[in-house]
Enzyme design. Structure first.
Site, PDB file in Angstrom:
ATOM      1  N   GLY A 243      22.183  -9.642  -9.842  1.00 35.91           N
ATOM      2  CA  GLY A 243      21.151 -10.168  -9.258  1.00 35.91           C
ATOM      3  C   GLY A 243      20.406 -11.243  -9.946  1.00 35.91           C
ATOM      4  O   GLY A 243      21.057 -11.540 -10.825  1.00 35.91           O
ATOM      5  N   GLU A 265      23.781  -8.320 -14.612  1.00 36.08           N
ATOM      6  CA  GLU A 265      24.701  -9.204 -14.835  1.00 36.08           C
ATOM      7  C   GLU A 265      23.824 -10.330 -13.511  1.00 36.08           C
ATOM      8  O   GLU A 265      23.628 -10.159 -12.666  1.00 36.08           O
ATOM      9  CB  GLU A 265      25.875  -8.972 -13.914  1.00 36.08           C
ATOM     10  CG  GLU A 265      27.643  -9.831 -14.457  1.00 36.08           C
ATOM     11  CD  GLU A 265      27.700 -10.674 -12.706  1.00 36.08           C
ATOM     12  OE1 GLU A 265      27.067 -11.566 -13.140  1.00 36.08           O
ATOM     13  OE2 GLU A 265      27.855 -10.423 -12.360  1.00 36.08           O
ATOM     14  N   CYS A 299      27.271 -16.124  -8.327  1.00 33.42           N
ATOM     15  CA  CYS A 299      26.520 -16.427  -9.163  1.00 33.42           C
ATOM     16  C   CYS A 299      28.126 -17.400 -10.749  1.00 33.42           C
ATOM     17  O   CYS A 299      27.085 -17.623 -11.169  1.00 33.42           O
ATOM     18  CB  CYS A 299      26.449 -15.043 -10.261  1.00 33.42           C
ATOM     19  SG  CYS A 299      28.019 -13.960 -10.255  1.00 33.42           S
TER      20      CYS A 299
HETATM   21  C1  UN1 Z   1      29.710 -13.069  -8.105  1.00 30.27           C
HETATM   22  O1  UN1 Z   1      29.261 -14.048  -7.791  1.00 30.27           O
HETATM   23  O2  UN1 Z   1      28.457 -11.748  -8.932  1.00 30.27           O
HETATM   24  O3  UN1 Z   1      34.095 -14.929 -10.504  1.00 30.27           O
HETATM   25  C2  UN1 Z   1      30.589 -12.239  -9.475  1.00 30.27           C
HETATM   26  C3  UN1 Z   1      34.288 -14.471  -9.173  1.00 30.27           C
HETATM   27  C4  UN1 Z   1      34.650 -13.596  -8.330  1.00 30.27           C
HETATM   28  C5  UN1 Z   1      32.827 -12.364  -8.903  1.00 30.27           C
HETATM   29  C6  UN1 Z   1      31.842 -13.197  -8.345  1.00 30.27           C
HETATM   30  N1  UN1 Z   1      34.705 -12.811  -9.672  1.00 30.27           N
HETATM   31  O4  UN1 Z   1      33.987 -15.591  -8.432  1.00 30.27           O
END
Ligand code: UN1
Length: 513
Positions: A243, A265, A299
């Protein structure tokens, strides 16, 4: 909703009583206030889900603790067999689950399917891993002694996940934790509770078919207050949380206060460096998908494009042209590239960011805006925007979970670009587009990117599950998914065995009686 086939998808996922207060499948402990799940796609109320009270939570932890007593004794490869069956169920239900992800969260159907594919992949990875939970053996300094290490299950793993990957992030944690012999308690985002119920239904069925206790996988629902039950709970040795940085700091402090472990994360502020030697066509695909995919709510989304001044105008033109091709609309319609943001609160943050970048001296080169009219009734659809900006603008330093791309220039050598890319508090993903070996290696070197993920000729998003996923600095330092990320889900033990009739002490200490 009918036309998109969402009703039948929900039925296949065991979510039956739509729009009734008690549509829950196997989230059997929750009895608290109702959480309404609205789709950002069409604004419809999909269902209401009961939240978890403190009393409910006590029952959950009880059930999980009991399940742990037997699950931990099952040989790891047999635990892997259960995860293999879960992967099979996910293969069968890939389409309905992908559709629910798309409808409840708003990402494109293709990306919804991609997310379920990540779940299948991590399960497959975990099945193999179940025979490879290796420790090392060492040579003892004492004669007739053997020394080695082993990994044992930890106990209850708490998982707090975000709305943007409402199913995959859970599976990255649980698939590994289960083969490691742990049991899991999951609090999905209160913005995507039905994705949580769907996953819980899938695994609960597999556990039941195998005569295993339901407490191996538990679901709790609610906002951060429900998450706090876990962060403050000594019975939860590991809390894995995905988050915002703000949330991560609160979780980390609560868990550290009881000396628990946390796996964090958190936010990213991911950049692609475009050097004079970049392949422009590849750069455009990588940058545009990175910036507008999942409506900029990954993210790993690309937030900054750091372009060498010699190719700046060319890259700028190519990216702006590409944005003209983007189709924004219902994510279940495969012709559309960009779906809605998660809710109106996210829309306000997007608008505020665009205002702020202009106020700080940025120049909008692809106009943003909220869409209205037919197909956009939910009020959550926005236009992907691009602004020319400076790296040290306050707004550029922040992660805005929306499709806003900041374009900036660097001059001179690649080290200047690397300094800009590293010049933020976050450290998740990074990329360089170049065909120049020296630049690529400088970017990957000790003095290169400071992120957990550093790619060459690939964008910042879309990491594969086989690598360890996570980042440095305020991204939180945690690693999930592949490589040896499994180790955090286990406790490590060093064992020394003496098979002689003497008891020599280590370090040559003499102690005679
Ligand atoms: C996320 O946005 O929390 O690398 C994970 C990526 C995906 C995972 C993102 N495999 O964009």
């Amino acid at each position: 909703a009918e036309a998109t086939g969402i009703q039948s998808a929900l039925e296949k996922l065991g979510i039956l009583e739509i729009n009734e207060g008690s549509s829950t499948g196997s989230e059997n402990f929750s009895s608290g206030e109702l959480i309404s799940s609205y789709s950002p796609v069409d604004g419809a109320l999909i269902a209401k889900v009961k939240s978890t009270t403190k009393e409910d939570y006590e029952k959950v932890v009880q059930t999980a603790s009991e399940a742990f007593q037997s699950w931990r004794k099952k040989p790891a490869p047999l635990r892997g067999e259960i995860v293999r069956q879960i992967a099979e169920r996910l293969r069968e239900l890939k389409e309905p689950l992908g559709k629910l992800v798309s409808y409840e969260m708003g990402k494109s159907y293709q990306e919804g399917l991609g997310e379920v594919q990540e779940m299948i992949d991590i399960c497959d990875f975990a099945v193999g891993l179940s025979r490879q939970l290796h420790g090392l053996t060492m040579h003892s300094e004492r004669p007739g002694h053997r020394m080695y290490e082993q990994y044992h299950p930890l106990g209850i793993v708490g998982v707090i996940s975000a709305f943007n990957f409402p199913v995959a992030v859970w599976s990255w944690n649980t698939a590994l934790a289960w083969v490691c012999g742990d049991v899991c308690v999951w609090k999905p985002s209160e913005k995507t509770p039905l994705c949580g119920i769907a996953c819980q239904n899938i695994v609960a069925e597999v556990f039941k078919e195998n005569g295993l206790p339901e407490g191996i996988s538990c679901l709790i629902n609610g906002d951060y207050k429900v998450g706090e039950f876990m962060t403050h709970d000594k019975r939860i040795p590991l809390v894995s949380a995905t988050g915002s940085i703000r949330m991560g700091k609160i979780v980390a402090q609560a868990v550290a206060a009881r000396l628990g472990k946390s796996l964090l994360e958190l936010g990213g502020n991911n950049a692609i460096i475009v050097t004079p030697d970049a392949d422009i066509k590849m750069t455009v695909i990588g940058a545009v998908f990175g910036a507008v995919g999942t409506a900029g709510q990954r993210c790993t989304s690309t937030r900054r494009l750091i372009v060498h001044d010699s190719v700046y105008d060319k890259v700028k033109q190519a990216v702006v042209d590409a944005y003209k091709q983007l189709r924004i609309g219902n994510p279940l319609d495969e012709n559309n590239h960009v779906g809605p943001l998660i809710d109106k609160d996210a829309v306000s943050k997007y608008q505020a960011a665009l205002e702020k970048v202009e106020k700080e001296g940025g120049k909008i080169i692809v106009e943003g805006g909220v869409l209205s009219g037919e197909g956009y009734e939910s009020g959550c659809y926005v236009k992907p925007a691009i602004a020319e900006a400076k790296n040290d603008f306050e707004i550029v330093q922040e992660e805005t979970f929306a499709p806003i791309l900041y374009l900036m220039k660097y001059s001179g050598n690649v080290e200047n670009a690397i300094a800009m890319q590293n010049g933020v508090v976050q450290g998740l993903s990074s990329a360089i587009m170049t065909n120049n070996l020296r630049e690529a290696e400088a970017f990957l070197s000790v003095a290169g990117s400071d992120c957990g993920i550093a790619n060459v000729n690939i964008g910042t998003s879309g990491a594969e599950i086989g690598g360890a996923f996570g980042g440095e600095k305020e991204t939180g330092g945690g690693r999930e998914s592949g490589s040896d990320a499994w180790k955090i889900y286990m406790r490590r033990q060093t064992n020394t065995i003496n098979y002689t009739t003497e008891l020599p002490l280590a370090q040559g200490i003499k102690f005679e009686l």
